[in-house]
Write a protein that holds these residues in place. Structure first.
Motif, PDB file in Angstrom:
ATOM      1  N   THR A 170     -57.513  21.990 -45.795  1.00  0.00           N
ATOM      2  CA  THR A 170     -58.112  21.913 -47.300  1.00  0.00           C
ATOM      3  C   THR A 170     -57.307  22.145 -48.582  1.00  0.00           C
ATOM      4  OG1 THR A 170     -59.018  24.140 -47.351  1.00  0.00           O
ATOM      5  CG2 THR A 170     -60.319  22.347 -46.171  1.00  0.00           C
ATOM      6  N   ALA A 171     -56.062  23.010 -48.267  1.00  0.00           N
ATOM      7  CA  ALA A 171     -55.217  23.217 -49.455  1.00  0.00           C
ATOM      8  C   ALA A 171     -55.012  22.163 -50.234  1.00  0.00           C
ATOM      9  CB  ALA A 171     -54.199  24.081 -48.786  1.00  0.00           C
ATOM     10  N   TYR A 172     -54.463  20.986 -49.632  1.00  0.00           N
ATOM     11  CA  TYR A 172     -53.816  20.060 -50.464  1.00  0.00           C
ATOM     12  C   TYR A 172     -55.150  19.293 -51.655  1.00  0.00           C
ATOM     13  CZ  TYR A 172     -49.360  19.499 -48.450  1.00  0.00           C
ATOM     14  OH  TYR A 172     -47.961  19.697 -48.039  1.00  0.00           O
ATOM     15  N   VAL A 173     -56.253  19.291 -51.133  1.00  0.00           N
ATOM     16  CA  VAL A 173     -57.461  18.732 -51.835  1.00  0.00           C
ATOM     17  C   VAL A 173     -57.860  19.854 -52.922  1.00  0.00           C
ATOM     18  CG1 VAL A 173     -59.600  17.723 -51.823  1.00  0.00           C
ATOM     19  CG2 VAL A 173     -57.976  16.882 -50.033  1.00  0.00           C
ATOM     20  N   ARG A 174     -57.796  20.936 -52.470  1.00  0.00           N
ATOM     21  CA  ARG A 174     -58.342  21.995 -53.547  1.00  0.00           C
ATOM     22  C   ARG A 174     -57.453  22.223 -54.504  1.00  0.00           C
ATOM     23  NH1 ARG A 174     -58.112  26.867 -51.592  1.00  0.00           N
ATOM     24  NH2 ARG A 174     -57.370  26.145 -49.497  1.00  0.00           N
ATOM     25  N   GLN A 175     -56.092  21.807 -54.191  1.00  0.00           N
ATOM     26  CA  GLN A 175     -55.039  22.217 -55.017  1.00  0.00           C
ATOM     27  C   GLN A 175     -54.949  20.953 -56.184  1.00  0.00           C
ATOM     28  OE1 GLN A 175     -51.176  22.166 -53.562  1.00  0.00           O
ATOM     29  NE2 GLN A 175     -49.972  22.641 -55.249  1.00  0.00           N
ATOM     30  N   LEU A 176     -55.162  19.761 -55.611  1.00  0.00           N
ATOM     31  CA  LEU A 176     -55.308  18.545 -56.429  1.00  0.00           C
ATOM     32  C   LEU A 176     -56.355  18.659 -57.206  1.00  0.00           C
ATOM     33  CD1 LEU A 176     -54.359  15.790 -57.347  1.00  0.00           C
ATOM     34  CD2 LEU A 176     -55.318  14.973 -55.218  1.00  0.00           C
ATOM     35  N   LEU A 177     -57.541  19.057 -56.819  1.00  0.00           N
ATOM     36  CA  LEU A 177     -58.597  19.306 -57.784  1.00  0.00           C
ATOM     37  C   LEU A 177     -58.471  20.407 -58.691  1.00  0.00           C
ATOM     38  CD1 LEU A 177     -61.607  18.576 -55.023  1.00  0.00           C
ATOM     39  CD2 LEU A 177     -61.191  17.323 -57.286  1.00  0.00           C
ATOM     40  N   GLY A 178     -58.042  21.343 -58.449  1.00  0.00           N
ATOM     41  CA  GLY A 178     -57.481  22.440 -59.694  1.00  0.00           C
ATOM     42  C   GLY A 178     -56.605  21.681 -60.504  1.00  0.00           C
ATOM     43  N   GLN A 179     -55.736  21.040 -60.383  1.00  0.00           N
ATOM     44  CA  GLN A 179     -54.915  20.151 -61.099  1.00  0.00           C
ATOM     45  C   GLN A 179     -55.396  19.348 -61.950  1.00  0.00           C
ATOM     46  OE1 GLN A 179     -51.516  21.056 -61.604  1.00  0.00           O
ATOM     47  NE2 GLN A 179     -51.393  19.435 -63.335  1.00  0.00           N
ATOM     48  N   LEU A 180     -56.621  18.779 -61.491  1.00  0.00           N
ATOM     49  CA  LEU A 180     -57.383  17.817 -62.300  1.00  0.00           C
ATOM     50  C   LEU A 180     -58.592  18.596 -63.138  1.00  0.00           C
ATOM     51  CD1 LEU A 180     -57.465  15.135 -59.697  1.00  0.00           C
ATOM     52  CD2 LEU A 180     -56.037  15.296 -61.538  1.00  0.00           C
ATOM     53  N   GLY A 181     -58.673  19.785 -62.910  1.00  0.00           N
ATOM     54  CA  GLY A 181     -59.424  20.293 -63.741  1.00  0.00           C
ATOM     55  C   GLY A 181     -61.033  20.838 -63.068  1.00  0.00           C
ATOM     56  N   ARG A 182     -60.979  20.722 -62.098  1.00  0.00           N
ATOM     57  CA  ARG A 182     -62.362  21.050 -61.008  1.00  0.00           C
ATOM     58  C   ARG A 182     -62.062  21.920 -60.036  1.00  0.00           C
ATOM     59  NH1 ARG A 182     -66.276  17.144 -61.700  1.00  0.00           N
ATOM     60  NH2 ARG A 182     -67.388  18.969 -60.980  1.00  0.00           N
ATOM     61  N   ARG A 183     -63.098  22.928 -59.815  1.00  0.00           N
ATOM     62  CA  ARG A 183     -63.026  24.123 -59.205  1.00  0.00           C
ATOM     63  C   ARG A 183     -63.631  23.654 -57.873  1.00  0.00           C
ATOM     64  NH1 ARG A 183     -65.653  28.591 -61.103  1.00  0.00           N
ATOM     65  NH2 ARG A 183     -66.168  29.051 -58.947  1.00  0.00           N
ATOM     66  N   VAL A 184     -63.300  24.137 -56.778  1.00  0.00           N
ATOM     67  CA  VAL A 184     -63.944  23.825 -55.408  1.00  0.00           C
ATOM     68  C   VAL A 184     -63.780  25.267 -54.704  1.00  0.00           C
ATOM     69  CG1 VAL A 184     -61.671  22.992 -54.609  1.00  0.00           C
ATOM     70  CG2 VAL A 184     -64.006  22.162 -53.465  1.00  0.00           C
ATOM     71  N   ASP A 185     -64.848  25.457 -53.676  1.00  0.00           N
ATOM     72  CA  ASP A 185     -64.831  26.496 -52.910  1.00  0.00           C
ATOM     73  C   ASP A 185     -63.419  26.659 -52.325  1.00  0.00           C
ATOM     74  OD1 ASP A 185     -67.100  27.736 -53.353  1.00  0.00           O
ATOM     75  OD2 ASP A 185     -68.109  26.746 -51.547  1.00  0.00           O
ATOM     76  N   SER A 186     -63.067  27.710 -51.979  1.00  0.00           N
ATOM     77  CA  SER A 186     -61.959  28.123 -51.128  1.00  0.00           C
ATOM     78  C   SER A 186     -62.269  28.172 -49.536  1.00  0.00           C
ATOM     79  CB  SER A 186     -61.281  29.299 -51.353  1.00  0.00           C
ATOM     80  OG  SER A 186     -61.925  30.386 -51.308  1.00  0.00           O
TER      81      SER A 186
END
Length: 140
Positions: free
Chosen positions: A48-64
């Motif tokens: 899950t790390a890559y998608v969470r990191q990418l969404l963070g870069q795109l300004g969206r927060r996701v559960d860890s």
């Protein structure tokens, strides 16, 4: 939210992030590359790390932490779902899709290129294993 079609065999996570962020697949793929995330890395569908990191870069927060799927009715308004979960050697693997509930409707955005429609409502056919909740825009 609008569907984004994956242009690479391993691009379901990138396409899902693009749909959530409201950008093109190409822009999301470029953002992933800038983070050192390669389309050739199978962790795109087994971690899950890559998608969470990418969404963070795109300004969206996701559960860890992934939450087990219980029912379609208990999902948040937006979630990354792991469907087609299976073992690939010693690793877990899955296909990323986006669940959306808005304006009294609910649907799944599936980026698989071969689909006739990338907006799915055939909930009985999909078998989610778990999900990551996506926080609404502007939430902290």
């Amino acid at each position: 939210m609008k569907p984004v079609v994956q242009l690479d065999r391993t691009g379901c996570g990138i396409a899902s992030a693009a749909a959530i962020a409201g950008i093109s697949y190409g822009r999301a793929k470029a953002a992933a590359a800038a983070l050192g995330i390669s389309i050739d890395d199978d962790r795109l569908w087994s971690d899950t790390a890559y998608v969470r990191q990418l969404l963070g870069q795109l300004g969206r927060r996701v559960d860890s932490v992934p939450r087990p799927f219980r029912s379609w009715d208990t999902l948040p308004g937006c979630a990354l779902l792991a469907i087609k979960w299976h073992r690939q050697g010693t690793r877990a693997a899955w296909h990323w899709v986006v669940y959306v509930r808005e304006d009294g409707r609910r649907y799944v955005l599936d980026s698989k290129r071969a689909l006739k429609s990338h907006v799915r409502r055939d909930f009985g056919r999909m078998r989610p294993k778990w999900y990551l909740a996506v926080m609404p825009r502007g939430s902290r």
